[in-house]
Design a protein around this motif. Structure first.
Motif, PDB file in Angstrom:
ATOM      1  N   ARG A  49      -2.522  -5.707   3.363  1.00 13.72           N
ATOM      2  CA  ARG A  49      -1.579  -6.503   2.563  1.00 13.72           C
ATOM      3  C   ARG A  49      -2.175  -6.928   1.228  1.00 13.72           C
ATOM      4  O   ARG A  49      -1.465  -7.102   0.250  1.00 13.72           O
ATOM      5  CB  ARG A  49      -1.150  -7.745   3.342  1.00 13.72           C
ATOM      6  N   TYR A  50      -3.472  -7.129   1.183  1.00 18.50           N
ATOM      7  CA  TYR A  50      -4.134  -7.603  -0.030  1.00 18.50           C
ATOM      8  C   TYR A  50      -4.801  -6.480  -0.812  1.00 18.50           C
ATOM      9  O   TYR A  50      -4.991  -6.586  -2.015  1.00 18.50           O
ATOM     10  CB  TYR A  50      -5.212  -8.641   0.327  1.00 18.50           C
ATOM     11  N   ALA A  51      -5.202  -5.430  -0.128  1.00 16.83           N
ATOM     12  CA  ALA A  51      -6.015  -4.390  -0.764  1.00 16.83           C
ATOM     13  C   ALA A  51      -5.385  -3.020  -0.551  1.00 16.83           C
ATOM     14  O   ALA A  51      -5.971  -2.138   0.060  1.00 16.83           O
ATOM     15  CB  ALA A  51      -7.429  -4.430  -0.187  1.00 16.83           C
ATOM     16  N   GLU A  52      -4.197  -2.840  -1.076  1.00 17.82           N
ATOM     17  CA  GLU A  52      -3.454  -1.605  -0.849  1.00 17.82           C
ATOM     18  C   GLU A  52      -4.176  -0.374  -1.402  1.00 17.82           C
ATOM     19  O   GLU A  52      -4.020   0.719  -0.875  1.00 17.82           O
ATOM     20  CB  GLU A  52      -2.054  -1.722  -1.442  1.00 17.82           C
ATOM     21  N   HIS A  53      -4.955  -0.528  -2.447  1.00 15.38           N
ATOM     22  CA  HIS A  53      -5.618   0.633  -3.041  1.00 15.38           C
ATOM     23  C   HIS A  53      -6.906   1.012  -2.288  1.00 15.38           C
ATOM     24  O   HIS A  53      -7.610   1.921  -2.680  1.00 15.38           O
ATOM     25  CB  HIS A  53      -5.903   0.396  -4.529  1.00 15.38           C
ATOM     26  N   GLU A  54      -7.206   0.348  -1.203  1.00 13.22           N
ATOM     27  CA  GLU A  54      -8.386   0.647  -0.383  1.00 13.22           C
ATOM     28  C   GLU A  54      -8.002   1.522   0.814  1.00 13.22           C
ATOM     29  O   GLU A  54      -8.583   1.427   1.886  1.00 13.22           O
ATOM     30  CB  GLU A  54      -9.037  -0.661   0.111  1.00 13.22           C
ATOM     31  N   ARG A  55      -7.009   2.364   0.623  1.00 15.79           N
ATOM     32  CA  ARG A  55      -6.467   3.193   1.709  1.00 15.79           C
ATOM     33  C   ARG A  55      -7.552   4.014   2.416  1.00 15.79           C
ATOM     34  O   ARG A  55      -7.540   4.155   3.631  1.00 15.79           O
ATOM     35  CB  ARG A  55      -5.378   4.110   1.182  1.00 15.79           C
ATOM     36  N   GLY A  56      -8.499   4.568   1.685  1.00 16.46           N
ATOM     37  CA  GLY A  56      -9.556   5.394   2.294  1.00 16.46           C
ATOM     38  C   GLY A  56     -10.373   4.606   3.305  1.00 16.46           C
ATOM     39  O   GLY A  56     -10.684   5.105   4.388  1.00 16.46           O
ATOM     40  N   THR A  57     -10.718   3.385   2.951  1.00 13.91           N
ATOM     41  CA  THR A  57     -11.485   2.536   3.866  1.00 13.91           C
ATOM     42  C   THR A  57     -10.664   2.208   5.104  1.00 13.91           C
ATOM     43  O   THR A  57     -11.171   2.271   6.228  1.00 13.91           O
ATOM     44  CB  THR A  57     -11.914   1.239   3.150  1.00 13.91           C
ATOM     45  N   LEU A  58      -9.392   1.867   4.894  1.00 17.95           N
ATOM     46  CA  LEU A  58      -8.530   1.522   6.027  1.00 17.95           C
ATOM     47  C   LEU A  58      -8.338   2.719   6.955  1.00 17.95           C
ATOM     48  O   LEU A  58      -8.377   2.577   8.185  1.00 17.95           O
ATOM     49  CB  LEU A  58      -7.179   1.016   5.517  1.00 17.95           C
ATOM     50  N   GLU A  59      -8.154   3.900   6.380  1.00 22.45           N
ATOM     51  CA  GLU A  59      -7.992   5.107   7.199  1.00 22.45           C
ATOM     52  C   GLU A  59      -9.271   5.447   7.952  1.00 22.45           C
ATOM     53  O   GLU A  59      -9.226   5.908   9.097  1.00 22.45           O
ATOM     54  CB  GLU A  59      -7.547   6.276   6.327  1.00 22.45           C
ATOM     55  N   ALA A  60     -10.433   5.217   7.325  1.00 21.76           N
ATOM     56  CA  ALA A  60     -11.715   5.490   7.984  1.00 21.76           C
ATOM     57  C   ALA A  60     -11.906   4.590   9.203  1.00 21.76           C
ATOM     58  O   ALA A  60     -12.382   5.043  10.254  1.00 21.76           O
ATOM     59  CB  ALA A  60     -12.871   5.314   6.999  1.00 21.76           C
ATOM     60  N   VAL A  61     -11.530   3.318   9.063  1.00 18.82           N
ATOM     61  CA  VAL A  61     -11.633   2.391  10.194  1.00 18.82           C
ATOM     62  C   VAL A  61     -10.685   2.817  11.308  1.00 18.82           C
ATOM     63  O   VAL A  61     -11.055   2.847  12.486  1.00 18.82           O
ATOM     64  CB  VAL A  61     -11.345   0.931   9.754  1.00 18.82           C
ATOM     65  N   THR A  62      -9.473   3.175  10.950  1.00 23.65           N
ATOM     66  CA  THR A  62      -8.484   3.601  11.941  1.00 23.65           C
ATOM     67  C   THR A  62      -8.944   4.869  12.659  1.00 23.65           C
ATOM     68  O   THR A  62      -8.827   4.969  13.888  1.00 23.65           O
ATOM     69  CB  THR A  62      -7.120   3.821  11.266  1.00 23.65           C
ATOM     70  N   ALA A  63      -9.497   5.816  11.927  1.00 19.78           N
ATOM     71  CA  ALA A  63      -9.990   7.056  12.534  1.00 19.78           C
ATOM     72  C   ALA A  63     -11.178   6.778  13.453  1.00 19.78           C
ATOM     73  O   ALA A  63     -11.276   7.345  14.549  1.00 19.78           O
ATOM     74  CB  ALA A  63     -10.379   8.058  11.457  1.00 19.78           C
ATOM     75  N   ALA A  64     -12.079   5.901  13.019  1.00 21.56           N
ATOM     76  CA  ALA A  64     -13.241   5.556  13.847  1.00 21.56           C
ATOM     77  C   ALA A  64     -12.803   4.847  15.128  1.00 21.56           C
ATOM     78  O   ALA A  64     -13.358   5.081  16.203  1.00 21.56           O
ATOM     79  CB  ALA A  64     -14.219   4.687  13.061  1.00 21.56           C
ATOM     80  N   ARG A  65     -11.797   3.995  15.026  1.00 17.30           N
ATOM     81  CA  ARG A  65     -11.261   3.331  16.213  1.00 17.30           C
ATOM     82  C   ARG A  65     -10.674   4.361  17.174  1.00 17.30           C
ATOM     83  O   ARG A  65     -10.869   4.299  18.377  1.00 17.30           O
ATOM     84  CB  ARG A  65     -10.184   2.314  15.830  1.00 17.30           C
TER      85      ARG A  65
END
Length: 189
Positions: free
Chosen positions: A63-79
């Protein structure tokens, strides 16, 4: 009672003693194996709790860091990799270590957004994640201690004789990889 009777009685006592020792040693190994399994289950409970917190944390940061998509996707993939079924202890540890590293990256991103770091939902998730990480560390320590006891009992003589006959296998430690030995830092204040 003749000499043959005495020898027979001594032989019977020796055989009975050996059987009692065999049963006691086998039962001790079974108890240690079960303790190892139970302590792994405790790690699994805490890891599941962490896995359950991650989607909320990702959504809050997104919600706050929409342009950090790569980091968010990396966490989701690692999970996703960490929650995959059928992994042995070593593979599970590797997947969890990767998840820990990716979570560290996500939390570092959060530091760049003061409104995020001060938000109620983020602070609540931060506290829950910190508590869960502490519980994971304790459960991992307890598990590794149980594995050590189990392995020592299997490798020590004469328990090694019974372990080989009883099909006992060496337990695997749940170890952190080099560079992943630091706990996830989730404090911003």
């Amino acid at each position: 009672m003749g000499t043959m009777g005495v020898v027979g009685a001594i032989g019977a006592v020796v055989v009975l003693g050996a059987l009692v020792w065999l049963v006691m040693t086998y039962n001790r190994l079974v108890a240690l194996r079960n303790q190892t399994s139970a302590s792994w289950a405790q790690i699994d409970v805490q890891l599941k709790r962490r896995h359950d917190l991650i989607p909320n944390l990702v959504a809050t940061v997104a919600r706050y860091a929409e342009h950090e998509r790569g980091t968010l996707e990396a966490v989701t993939a690692a999970r996703g990799a960490a929650t995959a079924g059928g992994l042995d202890t070593a593979a599970r540890a590797q997947a969890e270590n990767l998840l820990t590293a990716k979570l560290g990256g996500l939390l570092a991103v959060a530091e760049a957004y003061p409104e995020l770091a001060a938000g109620d939902s983020f602070l609540r998730l931060q506290r829950e994640l910190t508590g869960t990480e502490d519980k994971i560390a304790y459960a991992r320590q307890f598990y590794n201690s149980a594995v050590q006891s189990y392995n020592t009992a299997q490798e020590s003589f004469p328990g090694s004789l019974v372990a080989g006959l009883g099909g006992h296998r060496r337990g695997e430690f749940f170890e952190a990889e080099e560079g992943a030995r630091e706990a996830v830092q989730v404090r911003f204040r």
